[in-house]
Structures are given as C-alpha cells and as structure tokens.
Design a protein around this motif. Structure first.
Motif, short mmCIF file in Angstrom:
data_model
loop_
_atom_site.label_atom_id
_atom_site.label_comp_id
_atom_site.label_asym_id
_atom_site.label_seq_id
_atom_site.Cartn_x
_atom_site.Cartn_y
_atom_site.Cartn_z
N CYS A 407 -9.20 -13.55 19.03
CA CYS A 407 -10.62 -13.16 19.05
C CYS A 407 -11.16 -12.60 17.75
N LEU A 408 -10.29 -12.16 16.83
CA LEU A 408 -10.76 -11.37 15.70
C LEU A 408 -11.76 -12.11 14.82
N LEU A 409 -11.45 -13.37 14.44
CA LEU A 409 -12.36 -14.09 13.54
C LEU A 409 -13.71 -14.32 14.20
N TRP A 410 -13.71 -14.63 15.50
CA TRP A 410 -14.98 -14.80 16.21
C TRP A 410 -15.75 -13.48 16.25
N ALA A 411 -15.03 -12.36 16.41
CA ALA A 411 -15.67 -11.05 16.45
C ALA A 411 -16.29 -10.71 15.09
N ILE A 412 -15.58 -11.03 14.01
CA ILE A 412 -16.14 -10.80 12.67
C ILE A 412 -17.39 -11.64 12.48
N GLY A 413 -17.37 -12.88 12.95
CA GLY A 413 -18.56 -13.73 12.87
C GLY A 413 -19.73 -13.14 13.62
N SER A 414 -19.47 -12.54 14.78
CA SER A 414 -20.53 -11.90 15.56
C SER A 414 -21.13 -10.73 14.80
N SER A 415 -20.28 -9.88 14.21
CA SER A 415 -20.78 -8.74 13.44
C SER A 415 -21.58 -9.18 12.22
N LEU A 416 -21.10 -10.22 11.54
CA LEU A 416 -21.84 -10.71 10.37
C LEU A 416 -23.19 -11.30 10.78
N THR A 417 -23.25 -11.92 11.96
CA THR A 417 -24.53 -12.43 12.48
C THR A 417 -25.49 -11.28 12.72
N LEU A 418 -24.99 -10.20 13.33
CA LEU A 418 -25.82 -9.02 13.56
C LEU A 418 -26.32 -8.43 12.25
N ILE A 419 -25.43 -8.33 11.27
CA ILE A 419 -25.80 -7.74 9.98
C ILE A 419 -26.83 -8.60 9.27
N ALA A 420 -26.60 -9.91 9.24
CA ALA A 420 -27.53 -10.81 8.55
C ALA A 420 -28.92 -10.76 9.20
N THR A 421 -28.98 -10.73 10.52
CA THR A 421 -30.26 -10.65 11.20
C THR A 421 -30.95 -9.34 10.94
#
Length: 429
Positions: A407-421
C-alpha cells in the motif's frame, strides 16, 4: 535526544519490516532499550504507564467493537447485505473493488476509522475470499478513502491541528474541501486500475458478470450461529449504536461496551453460547489489544524522554533559510515521513507547534501550516503506531509488513495528490 529518537524509530521499523521481531515485542523492547540508553532508567516506569493510560480508551473501544461486530457477523446481520452486494457486483472484481471504495467513503463520514474498518471488512471480506481476490486490495481501498474523508472537522487529524495551533477547525476544513474531493477521485481511479488488473489475473470475462459461480466457497458464517429471526432487532441495535457514536451521546468505549453486552444477551441468551462466541474471537481480540497497549509503551517513552522535542527542534534546524516563503509546502512534505514515524499525538502536539512558530517567523499564516500538516494522513495510516493497521492486518490475516509494502506507494500518491490540489487551490500558500 533527537538522534537517539531517530535511531529508535528507524531501528524499530527495520526490525519489524525485516520480520526479525514481532510488532508487539518490538514496540516494548526497543523503546525500553533506548530509554535506558538515554539515562532515563528510573523514570521509564512512569513514562510507560502514562503512555498506556493514553491508549487505554482506544483499546477498550476496539476490544468491544471487535466483539460486537463479530457477534453481529455470527448472527447473520450482514449476510443479507453481502448477498445483495454479491448479486449486484456479480463476480466482477472491478465492481467489487469500486464497491469497497464507495462503502468505505460513505461510512468514513462518522469520523471513526475503527468503525469503518469493521463494517467494510465484515461486508466485503467474504466477497474477496469467495472470488479469490487479494485481500490486500480491500486494505488499500480502506486506506485511500478513509484517510481522505477523515479530513472532516470531527475527524482526528483536523481536530488535533486546530487544537495545537488554536485555530478554527471548520476554517481548516473548508480550505481543504477541494483537496478531499481530489483525493477521493484518486482513490477511485486506483480502484479502477487495480480492479481491471484483478479481472485479468482471475480470468474474468463479461459473459459471466451477472452470475456467481457455484464453485465459490459457501458463506463463511456457520448456520448454527445465525439468528435470522432477530435480523431487524440486530439492525435496530446497530443503527442505535452508530447514532450514539456519531452524536457523541456517550464516550465511545462505554457505547461499545453496552452495545456488545446487549448484542450478546439478545442473540445468545444461554451462558454457554455466550462463552463460546467470546472464545471464538478471543485470538483476534487479544492480538489487537496487546499491540495497542504495546504501542503505548513506545509513545510514552518517546515523549517522556524528550526525544520528540529533540527531533522536532532538529527538523526545524535542517530547513534552509531560503525555504521560508515555501514553509507551508515544506511542512506538507515533511509531514509524510513524520506522520509515518510518529503517532498523531506526537506529531500534532509535539512537532506542529514548533513548525507553526517557525512558519510565523517567515510570515506564513498558521492556517496554512495546519492544513499542510494533515495532508500526510494516507501515509500515516500505514504507521506501526496506528491501531487500525493491526486491526486490518488481523482481519484479513496478512502480515503488517506485507500490507505496508503493498500500500505504501499508493498512499504516497494519495498524499501528493492532496498536496498538489492544496497548492493549486492556494489552501497552503
């Protein structure tokens, strides 16, 4: 103290990920060893007891929540829902994954992650097992949706950030609404991607999408334990329980204790049956509770020895002078590893005030620092200091390290999506 704290956390993570120690033994022995090395030997007992006292309400709530939903599962409360969902999704892995994400998103609005885990796994795990799907996908969908929806004002992260920086919780949330929707969109995109991969792996074809193979395993609930005549009574009791939890009618541990007692008495009035039901689920309960109390040892020593204070001060010193104008973005990025390494209390009440004060020196609005601090929650959900991680891994019967790797890479992608938005919408600038 800062470097000793970092060394302790890194050592702990290395040992459990490499499977050299179990999580419960590492959570107890590693902090005690480093606490002795810090010279805090005589005070370690007090630190440990303080840490254990802090996690005791969570342990109580989870213990009785696990037992309550286990009894409801045994009694057959969720079997009609499982059958309806199964008929709707057929044997299409894509629709099962999307359904998991949808149910988790809706239930997460109660603000309690443990409740979401229990309900979603109870409803969907039988489907995953019957269809031969990877249960780690269920854990991933829970993680990607629950952590994003938990940005709501009554969720833990935003409430902690508002308290630490003395800000209005609703104002923090309103600025993050676009980021929350973007995070959910990311979760459903991932669901589509993984669902299609499961289709190919299992050899699913559209020809059979509306039928369920008779070769699939039988329902996991023993017919002898089911009480279909009490379905509406159990449903009403569960609805009342959810209402009490959502409205704060009483402390959550008390709500779950009363709910468990009523569920046990209503469905299994005979004392022998009650003992049998509790014994049937004692292994999973004991495992989770032991890990939660062990995590209290870790956080108690981490905080009591001053390691958290030293770590936060060292982190602020590492930020370059030229990065002051981007301090809120730096906070969001720093929050990813820190949320993984530290408990929410340690991060929000130990480090966030330091970051807020440092940002103020650069003229950064504390509101932006507060919003930035919660954007690492998808990564935090995989931290070994989070009780829900052990709960999920125990229910799906997968090793925590295996779940983290998946799950870790998907979780990092989710956090980066939140940050970018948040950057695009100027929520953290």
């Amino acid at each position: 103290m800062a470097w000793l704290g970092f060394a302790m956390v890194i050592t702990f993570m290395a040992l459990i990920i490499s499977k050299r120690l179990s999580a419960v033994t590492a959570l107890i022995l590693i902090p005690i060893a480093f606490g002795l090395a810090s010279g805090a030997g005589p005070e370690l007992g007090g630190m440990v007891m303080e840490g254990v006292q802090q996690v005791a309400p969570t342990a109580l709530m989870l213990m009785f929540a696990i037992l309550y939903f286990a009894i409801m599962f045994d009694a057959g409360l969720f079997e009609p829902a499982v059958r309806r969902i199964l008929r709707y999704v057929g044997n299409d892995p894509l629709r099962v994954v999307l359904g998991t994400a949808l149910l988790s998103s809706v239930i997460s609005f109660d603000g309690d992650g443990a409740t979401t885990v229990l309900i979603v796994t109870t409803a969907f795990l039988p489907l995953y097992l019957r269809l031969g799907m990877n249960p780690l996908i269920l854990a991933l969908m829970l993680l990607l949706t629950n952590t994003v929806v938990n940005i709501i004002p009554w969720g833990g992260p935003v409430a902690r950030a508002a308290s630490a920086l003395h800000l209005d919780v609703s104002e923090i949330f309103l600025g993050l609404v676009p980021a929350m929707f973007a995070g959910l969109a990311y979760a459903f995109i991932v669901a589509v991607w993984i669902g299609r991969k499961e289709r190919r792996r299992l050899g699913w074809t559209p020809m059979a999408k509306d039928t369920v193979s008779e070769e699939l395993p039988l329902p996991l609930i023993e017919s002898a334990t089911q009480n279909p005549r009490l379905f509406w009574v159990n449903l009403a009791l569960t609805a009342a329980l959810m209402y009490a939890m959502g409205t704060g009618l009483a402390p959550l541990p008390l709500v779950m204790m009363v709910g468990f007692s009523l569920a046990l008495l209503i469905n299994y009035p005979r004392l022998a049956d009650q003992k049998a039901r509790i014994a049937a689920h004692s292994d999973s309960v004991l495992t989770v509770i032991a890990l939660i109390f062990a995590s209290g040892v870790f956080t108690g020593i981490l905080s009591g020895t001053g390691m958290v204070d030293g770590m936060s001060a060292r982190i602020v010193q590492m930020i370059p002078d030229g990065g002051g104008q981007y301090f809120s973005i730096i906070t969001a990025l720093v929050a990813l590893p820190l949320n993984f390494l530290l408990s929410n209390d340690a991060f929000f009440f130990g480090i966030l005030p330091v970051l807020g004060a440092a940002g103020a020196e650069y003229g950064i609005d504390p509101m932006h620092i507060a919003r930035a601090s919660v954007l690492g929650q998808p990564v935090h959900a995989l931290s070994p200091l989070v009780a829900a991680v052990y709960l999920i891994s125990g229910i799906i019967q997968r090793d925590m390290g295996e779940m983290q790797r998946y799950c870790l890479l998907w979780a990092i992608g989710s956090s980066l999506t939140l940050i970018a938005t948040a950057i695009v919408t100027r929520a953290i600038i």
